[in-house]
Design a protein around this motif. Structure first.
Motif, mmCIF file in Angstrom:
data_model
loop_
_atom_site.group_PDB
_atom_site.id
_atom_site.type_symbol
_atom_site.label_atom_id
_atom_site.label_comp_id
_atom_site.label_asym_id
_atom_site.label_seq_id
_atom_site.Cartn_x
_atom_site.Cartn_y
_atom_site.Cartn_z
ATOM 1 N N MET A 1 9.220 16.212 7.246
ATOM 2 C CA MET A 1 7.529 15.593 8.145
ATOM 3 C C MET A 1 6.904 16.764 8.148
ATOM 4 O O MET A 1 7.123 17.779 7.655
ATOM 5 N N PRO A 2 5.424 16.673 8.023
ATOM 6 C CA PRO A 2 4.306 18.443 7.800
ATOM 7 C C PRO A 2 4.628 19.131 9.310
ATOM 8 O O PRO A 2 5.084 18.264 10.392
ATOM 9 N N PRO A 3 4.304 20.462 8.835
ATOM 10 C CA PRO A 3 4.193 20.811 10.287
ATOM 11 C C PRO A 3 3.049 20.129 10.995
ATOM 12 O O PRO A 3 1.860 19.496 10.652
ATOM 13 N N GLY A 4 3.307 20.751 12.936
ATOM 14 C CA GLY A 4 2.725 19.576 13.371
ATOM 15 C C GLY A 4 2.796 17.664 14.007
ATOM 16 O O GLY A 4 1.860 17.498 14.565
ATOM 17 N N TRP A 5 3.827 17.631 13.181
ATOM 18 C CA TRP A 5 4.180 16.193 12.937
ATOM 19 C C TRP A 5 4.836 15.975 15.019
ATOM 20 O O TRP A 5 5.266 16.723 15.334
ATOM 21 N N PRO A 6 4.459 14.744 16.030
ATOM 22 C CA PRO A 6 4.066 13.837 15.136
ATOM 23 C C PRO A 6 1.739 13.761 15.870
ATOM 24 O O PRO A 6 1.098 13.072 15.362
#
Length: 368
Positions: A1-6
């Motif tokens: 998952m990318p930074p900041g998820w969700p």
């Protein structure tokens, strides 16, 4: 998952992940969620640990496959974003899998496509097709090789920028549909239907940047005076193009350098065009052709002793006009009197009219 998820990921990212499994194992990644800014925020997947490893695919928007498999024991993922318009990103699960001794793993199914074949044994083949409006990136079959790997990567189904479509019915999609279309497009589609038919277009989705991005529809290949010029987000009514006898309609989509939306989803079908009326047969002539449908042609020739004035060929035009391409020609006698007799090597009129003059020439008398 990318930074900041969700939540939304950040701008200007350049994130790299390398996934490795034990030797002799493969890696399977499954996309549980995928949504990025179309065309600009991209996930790159490579079949190996390095930036030079074979490219499996580049994914953006919402068009990611259900899962992907490595041929070796490693995968490299690179996620890059631009400086604007973030989205929720992606959630990917990965696992180490072992290959069975007599088969390959399930190759998956392309987004907006279908798979044909359910056997994954050695030497088995599977093929793929796309939903209406999409084009398969590679139509070669996948073959399960003795190495327990498929001989090529899973193909994709893409909505392309322009093309040639021939058939009684079909679908035209804006590039990338259902994702937002790219900027700076100039796409032209040509639709060809059966002889004597027109094209009727139905709009199911339509959302363009108003006054800046537009769709032109024409029936004669010229976009200077189109049948329709469409823009904005109001769903257009159906459009009929009556095709001037060549049974083709053209669509051209233009987008500028900023702001895009969902685009369009258009289906078309052919319809019967009204035929032309019987133009008749000029006096002292013969006509070849007896059909008067749009695109049908008639040719004319004159009896001996007459010359044709006008077009030798008439074509029935469409577009609801039901007119011929030119007026009916006529046959004009080469001599004032049509009935000539050959007497003693001379051509003489059957009757003699006052005021006419004759000229003797090579034993023939010409009367005019």
């Amino acid at each position: 998952m990318p930074p900041g998820w969700p939540g939304y990921y950040k701008d200007s990212l350049n994130c790299e992940w390398v996934i490795e499994a034990k030797p002799g194992h493969s890696i399977k990644i499954t996309f549980d969620r995928f949504q990025t800014e179309v065309n600009y925020d991209t996930l790159e997947v490579r079949d190996g640990p390095a930036s030079s490893s074979p490219l499996i695919g580049e994914y953006h928007g919402t068009q990611a496959p259900q899962f992907l498999l490595s041929t070796g024991n490693s995968l490299r993922l690179l996620f890059t974003t631009d400086s604007s318009r973030a989205s929720v990103g992606f959630l990917i699960r990965y696992e180490s899998v072992t290959l069975e001794s007599d088969s390959c793993l399930d190759p998956g199914i392309p987004v907006n496509g279908r798979r044909h074949g359910s056997s994954f044994g050695i030497r088995s083949t599977v093929t793929f097709s796309c939903d209406p409006g999409y084009t398969l990136s590679d139509d070669e079959p996948l073959v399960c090789e003795r190495s327990h790997q498929w001989n090529r990567a899973l193909p994709s189904c893409d909505a392309l920028c322009g093309g040639y479509i021939h058939g009684k019915s079909g679908t035209v999609l804006s590039p990338g549909f259902p994702d937002f279309y790219p900027n700076s497009l100039n796409c032209t589609w040509t639709i060809e239907v059966s002889h004597g038919k027109g094209v009727q277009m139905m709009f199911h989705t339509f959302h363009l940047e108003s006054s800046h991005d537009y769709l032109l529809v024409t029936e004669d290949g010229s976009f200077s005076e189109p049948v329709a010029r469409l823009t904005g987000s109001v769903l257009p009514h159906s459009i009929k193009a009556g095709l001037f006898g060549n049974f083709t309609a053209q669509l051209r989509f233009i987008s500028d350098f900023s702001i895009s939306y969902e685009g369009f989803n258009i289906t078309f079908s052919e319809y019967d065009l009204e035929p032309c009326d019987d133009p008749g047969v000029p006096a002292f002539s013969r006509r070849i052709g007896f059909r008067f449908g749009v695109g049908d042609a008639l040719t004319f020739s004159c009896f001996p002793g007459y010359r044709l004035e006008g077009a030798t060929k008439l074509t029935c035009l469409g577009g609801g006009r039901r007119v011929w391409s030119a007026p009916l020609p006529r046959c004009v006698g080469c001599q004032p009197l049509a009935l000539l007799l050959r007497l003693e090597g001379r051509l003489l009129s059957a009757v003699k009219l006052r005021g006419w003059r004759t000229v003797e020439h090579n034993k023939f008398k010409h009367i005019y």
